[in-house]
Design a protein around this motif. Structure first.
Motif, PDB file in Angstrom:
ATOM      1  N   LEU A 199       0.847  -1.186   0.000  1.00 13.84           N
ATOM      2  CA  LEU A 199       0.000   0.000   0.000  1.00 13.84           C
ATOM      3  C   LEU A 199       0.886   1.241   0.000  1.00 13.84           C
ATOM      4  O   LEU A 199       1.687   1.449   0.895  1.00 13.84           O
ATOM      5  CB  LEU A 199      -0.915   0.013   1.227  1.00 13.84           C
TER       6      LEU A 199
ATOM      7  N   VAL B  78       0.939   5.388  -0.038  1.00  8.05           N
ATOM      8  CA  VAL B  78       0.097   6.528   0.307  1.00  8.05           C
ATOM      9  C   VAL B  78       0.858   7.819   0.038  1.00  8.05           C
ATOM     10  O   VAL B  78       1.979   8.016   0.537  1.00  8.05           O
ATOM     11  CB  VAL B  78      -0.339   6.487   1.783  1.00  8.05           C
ATOM     12  N   HIS B  79       0.270   8.706  -0.762  1.00  4.03           N
ATOM     13  CA  HIS B  79       0.831  10.019  -1.045  1.00  4.03           C
ATOM     14  C   HIS B  79      -0.293  11.035  -0.961  1.00  4.03           C
ATOM     15  O   HIS B  79      -1.130  11.120  -1.850  1.00  4.03           O
ATOM     16  CB  HIS B  79       1.479  10.053  -2.435  1.00  4.03           C
TER      17      HIS B  79
ATOM     18  N   ASP C 102      -3.665  12.486  -0.521  1.00  5.41           N
ATOM     19  CA  ASP C 102      -4.985  11.845  -0.543  1.00  5.41           C
ATOM     20  C   ASP C 102      -5.050  10.689  -1.543  1.00  5.41           C
ATOM     21  O   ASP C 102      -6.124  10.177  -1.833  1.00  5.41           O
ATOM     22  CB  ASP C 102      -6.088  12.867  -0.843  1.00  5.41           C
TER      23      ASP C 102
ATOM     24  N   LYS D 218      -4.071   6.786  -2.491  1.00  2.00           N
ATOM     25  CA  LYS D 218      -3.661   5.474  -1.993  1.00  2.00           C
ATOM     26  C   LYS D 218      -3.589   4.508  -3.175  1.00  2.00           C
ATOM     27  O   LYS D 218      -4.495   4.477  -4.005  1.00  2.00           O
ATOM     28  CB  LYS D 218      -4.645   4.951  -0.951  1.00  2.00           C
TER      29      LYS D 218
ATOM     30  N   ASP E  88      -3.113   0.508  -3.965  1.00  2.00           N
ATOM     31  CA  ASP E  88      -3.062  -0.890  -3.535  1.00  2.00           C
ATOM     32  C   ASP E  88      -2.373  -1.672  -4.644  1.00  2.00           C
ATOM     33  O   ASP E  88      -2.989  -1.989  -5.665  1.00  2.00           O
ATOM     34  CB  ASP E  88      -4.482  -1.408  -3.285  1.00  2.00           C
TER      35      ASP E  88
ATOM     36  N   TYR F 186      -6.998   4.921  -5.174  1.00  2.00           N
ATOM     37  CA  TYR F 186      -8.051   5.685  -4.516  1.00  2.00           C
ATOM     38  C   TYR F 186      -7.591   7.125  -4.343  1.00  2.00           C
ATOM     39  O   TYR F 186      -6.454   7.396  -3.955  1.00  2.00           O
ATOM     40  CB  TYR F 186      -8.367   5.100  -3.135  1.00  2.00           C
TER      41      TYR F 186
ATOM     42  N   GLU G 231      -8.939  10.423  -2.257  1.00  2.00           N
ATOM     43  CA  GLU G 231      -9.895  10.829  -1.217  1.00  2.00           C
ATOM     44  C   GLU G 231     -10.887   9.705  -0.933  1.00  2.00           C
ATOM     45  O   GLU G 231     -12.099   9.924  -0.836  1.00  2.00           O
ATOM     46  CB  GLU G 231     -10.618  12.117  -1.621  1.00  2.00           C
ATOM     47  N   GLU G 232     -10.353   8.486  -0.851  1.00  2.00           N
ATOM     48  CA  GLU G 232     -11.110   7.262  -0.533  1.00  2.00           C
ATOM     49  C   GLU G 232     -12.045   6.807  -1.650  1.00  2.00           C
ATOM     50  O   GLU G 232     -12.769   5.817  -1.505  1.00  2.00           O
ATOM     51  CB  GLU G 232     -11.925   7.431   0.764  1.00  2.00           C
TER      52      GLU G 232
END
Length: 229
Positions: A133, A135-136, A138, A140, A142, A149, A151-152
């Motif tokens: 995973l 993350v940068h 907002d 993400k 996988d 993703y 902002e989710e």
């Protein structure tokens, strides 16, 4: 284990010839003759590659390719009777990995299939040992599920769009020329040109950037190439 190929064309003689030749090389071939049948097969079965005709009854090959990209990153090779560059670029924009113009030599088809399978295997083997995973801000990523993703909210990327983004994210601030990206993502023996990279970068920005003309993630180093910031 034998490779599984989905061949989609409404001309049954063409399908029969391709099937016979691929089976002679030990491949398992499933045939479909329209877009709906192709989509059903792609959803229900696992394939190593899809040969997809552009001109199909009902859904066009481009539409089929676009829908396949919503649930699978299987390599797709478009078969087209048209030779115009725009048709070829359009196919790549919809998520195709390569194209072959009819009439074609079956030896060329088999060579392209084997080249794509080699690139796929080599890319999997060469993946750097990085967290599953990423993350940068907002964003993400996988890596195992090949999902992105913002902002989710999940962003639907094609296989090559994901590959380009993953490469850039794993090497932040490193500038890659168009030629370098083409070789690393599509392979040294890919027959297309660097416009393919520009098309995919543009499409990628349209999906992940709030304002593609003022990108936050994928930037251009004018006269040099692209990088992730």
């Amino acid at each position: 284990m034998s490779k599984r190929v989905l061949v989609v064309d409404d001309e049954k003689l063409i399908v029969k010839g391709i099937r016979f030749s691929l089976e002679q090389d030990g491949m398992e071939v499933v045939c479909a003759y329209d877009g709906e049948e192709a989509l059903q097969a792609a959803r229900e079965q696992k394939f190593d590659i899809v040969l997809l005709d552009v001109m199909l009854p009902g859904l066009s090959g481009f539409e089929v390719c676009q829908q396949i990209r919503e649930f699978s990153d299987v390599p797709v090779v478009m078969l087209t009777a048209k030779g115009e560059d725009m048709d070829k670029i359009l196919g790549l924009e919809y998520g195709a990995d390569d194209y072959i113009t009819k009439p074609f030599n079956i030896l060329e088809v088999k060579a392209r299939i084997k080249a794509i399978m080699r690139r796929t295997a080599a890319k999997e083997a060469a993946k750097p040992d990085a967290p599953g995973l990423l993350v940068h801000g907002d964003m993400k990523i996988d890596r195992e599920g090949r999902r992105v993703y913002i902002e989710e909210k999940e962003i639907n990327l094609t296989a090559k769009e994901f590959d380009v983004l993953e490469l850039l994210v794993l090497n932040p601030n490193k500038v890659y020329s168009r030629e370098k990206l083409l070789g690393m993502v599509w392979g040294a023996d890919y027959p297309g040109d660097v416009r393919t990279v520009d098309v995919h970068i543009r499409r990628l920005r349209e999906k992940i950037e709030k304002n593609p003309s003022e990108p936050r993630y994928v930037h251009t180093k004018w006269g040099v190439g692209y990088y992730f910031k």
